[in-house]
Design an enzyme around this catalytic site. Structure first.
Site: not given
Length: 540
Positions: A446, A130, A511
């Site tokens: 959810t 990274c 989301e």
């Protein structure tokens, strides 16, 4: 939007020539004139993320006052607002907790000196290639007075930090292998031993940056314009749009691509909600036996080991695709038409369409560009992919025997005062965060879906919860989503935009960022549980 105009005359700019083939708006053209006498950098990326349109991200801070305040406070404290924070701004409650935790970890009083903290962050981020996080902490390392010679390679760092390399490697790729012997080697080294408090601090840093690397790749985070890999001096040459239009989201390209992806996906959300409803009804009617629950966990754990990460899957299919196109060139066009027919819109077929297409679509960028950061860690060939072959099994870690709430939290808080509380709050916010929405639907519970995602990640690491029915995972998480999860958690550097686009196609970007927060925190907690259990066993 400024209107784009064609540059009729060649404009020399110290190192490049802009011809009539390039499109530039009048403002940018003036900036490139020779008489200015400077080379002006342009951002290589289009906003903070390669995956999310910049307008979607900037819109958050405009409409959410809490996010705006957090951004302002962060900038005043750190002197910068990085792209990770901008993307996390979709979820201000989590962002606030994340920034507070990270600030305490890097800046506040603690067992490790500041330069060691940033160097450990470099080691951990480099383990997953990274370069974004590595470059960020190279700058911070130098700002706090770190020795530049350490940056030439791990062998230039103190022996004490070098000795952390083995723990870094195992934690990042196969944490279930960590034993109390690994801990003993670090604590009982003659001339460069670690104290327990220092080791706890180091372990938290390693797990924090392993998981943050997953989030960075999973959200396609771009380097900031002033960072290495974040800018170019080449002139823009993209269709009829100036780069300033593209960077501000005025191009219709992204929208067209997204529309193509969601063409036949209108029933995905409804199908997922129906499965959640059916599973809830089954819960209410009957409860599986402990023996059956154990069997379902072992089955899911085995299947998770056999889920191919995107890198290996593409390697197989791409190789076969090249062979097929060379032997049956005339059939490629036919297959393209078949894959485009109604009913053939699965993520697998979209991928096959890409590979078998007579005109390759490989101009679309794939995984994030990375720079060589291998000098900051040892054994670069070591990775999760080496341990996902058939016949090899992850030992089961029964969560009830060693939990974060009952064991890990107290150990961290005792050896690194107050940090356990911050970490626990961050875990809780990520796990419980909900707006009771799913795509266009409102007032949706959810919790079942969030628990399935969290427990699937822990299952991949061999962690089992006795009270959870792992049969729910296969009902709620389809294969393309599982491939994305496994790639982002185990081999994040292989994550691609196509993968990000292929799962939950009707869901909002916010989301999907929420999903990535769950993946990041679940991974961090899994790594921590193995490391802290080994430390506890050493202490007892």
């Amino acid at each position: 939007m400024r209107h784009s105009t064609s540059s009729r005359k060649a404009v020399d700019n110290s190192s490049v020539t802009v011809s009539g083939l390039f499109k530039m708006c009048a403002h940018c053209e003036r900036l490139c004139k020779k008489e200015i006498g400077v080379r002006i950098p342009r951002p290589l990326g289009q906003g903070p993320s390669r995956f999310i349109p910049e307008t979607k991200i900037l819109q958050v801070s405009k409409v959410d006052s809490k996010t705006q305040v957090i951004f302002e406070d962060t900038f005043s404290t750190l002197g910068r607002l990085d792209n990770i924070s901008l993307v996390m701004g979709f979820h201000p409650q989590y962002l606030e907790s994340f920034l507070k935790t990270q600030h305490y970890l890097l800046q506040m009083d603690g067992p490790l000196p500041l330069d060691h903290r940033h160097y450990i962050g470099i080691m951990a981020a480099a383990r997953h290639q990274c370069s974004y996080l590595v470059n960020l902490h190279v700058d911070d390392f130098l700002q706090v007075g770190g020795n530049p010679k350490w940056l030439n390679g791990l062998e230039g760092a103190p022996q004490k930090l070098q000795s952390l390399g083995e723990l870094n490697k195992i934690l990042a790729h196969r944490p279930w292998l960590i034993t109390k012997e690994h801990i003993e080697q670090l604590l009982k080294a003659e001339d460069h031993s670690w104290s327990l408090a220092e080791l706890i601090h180091a372990v938290v840093l390693l797990t924090h940056y392993h998981s943050l690397a997953s989030f960075t790749f999973g959200c396609g985070i771009n380097p900031e314009i002033h960072c290495e890999g974040g800018h170019t001096f080449r002139p823009p040459s993209v269709s009829n749009y100036c780069v300033c239009d593209l960077a501000n989201g005025n191009s219709s390209l992204d929208e067209m691509q997204i529309n193509q992806l969601v063409t036949d996906a209108s029933c995905e959300v409804e199908a997922l909600m129906e499965k959640m409803k059916q599973l809830q009804e089954c819960r209410d009617e009957e409860e599986a036996s402990q023996e059956e629950m154990t069997t379902r966990f072992e089955r899911e754990k085995t299947e998770s080991m056999l889920v191919a990460s995107t890198g290996k899957l593409k390697e197989y299919i791409f190789g076969f695709g090249i062979l097929f196109k060379s032997v049956f060139p005339n059939l490629c066009g036919v297959m393209t038409q078949v894959f485009q027919m109604p009913g053939c819109v699965s993520s697998t077929n979209r991928f096959l369409l890409h590979e078998f297409s007579p005109i390759s679509l490989r101009e679309e960028e794939e995984s994030a560009p990375t720079r060589d950061v291998s000098r900051h860690f040892e054994d670069p060939s070591y990775g999760y992919k080496d341990f996902s072959r058939r016949g090899e099994h992850v030992p089961t870690f029964r969560a009830q025997d060693y939990t974060w709430e009952d064991h890990g939290y107290s150990l961290v808080n005792r050896l690194y005062p107050d940090f356990g509380q911050l970490l626990d709050e961050k875990f809780q916010i990520a796990y419980n965060l909900t707006y009771n929405t799913m795509a266009m639907h409102r007032d949706v519970d959810t919790s079942m879906l969030r628990r399935a995602i969290w427990n699937y990640i822990h299952c991949m690491f061999g962690i089992r919860y006795d009270d959870y029915d792992y049969g729910e995972i296969n009902q709620l998480l389809d294969r393309s989503f599982k491939v994305y999860i496994k790639t982002m958690v185990c081999s994040p550097e292989k994550t691609t935009k196509r993968m990000y686009d292929s799962f939950w196609r009707q869901f909002e970007h916010s989301e999907k960022v929420h999903v990535n927060l769950l993946l990041m925190e679940a991974r961090m907690q899994a790594e921590l549980l193995y490391a802290l259990r080994a430390i506890t066993r050493y202490m007892t």
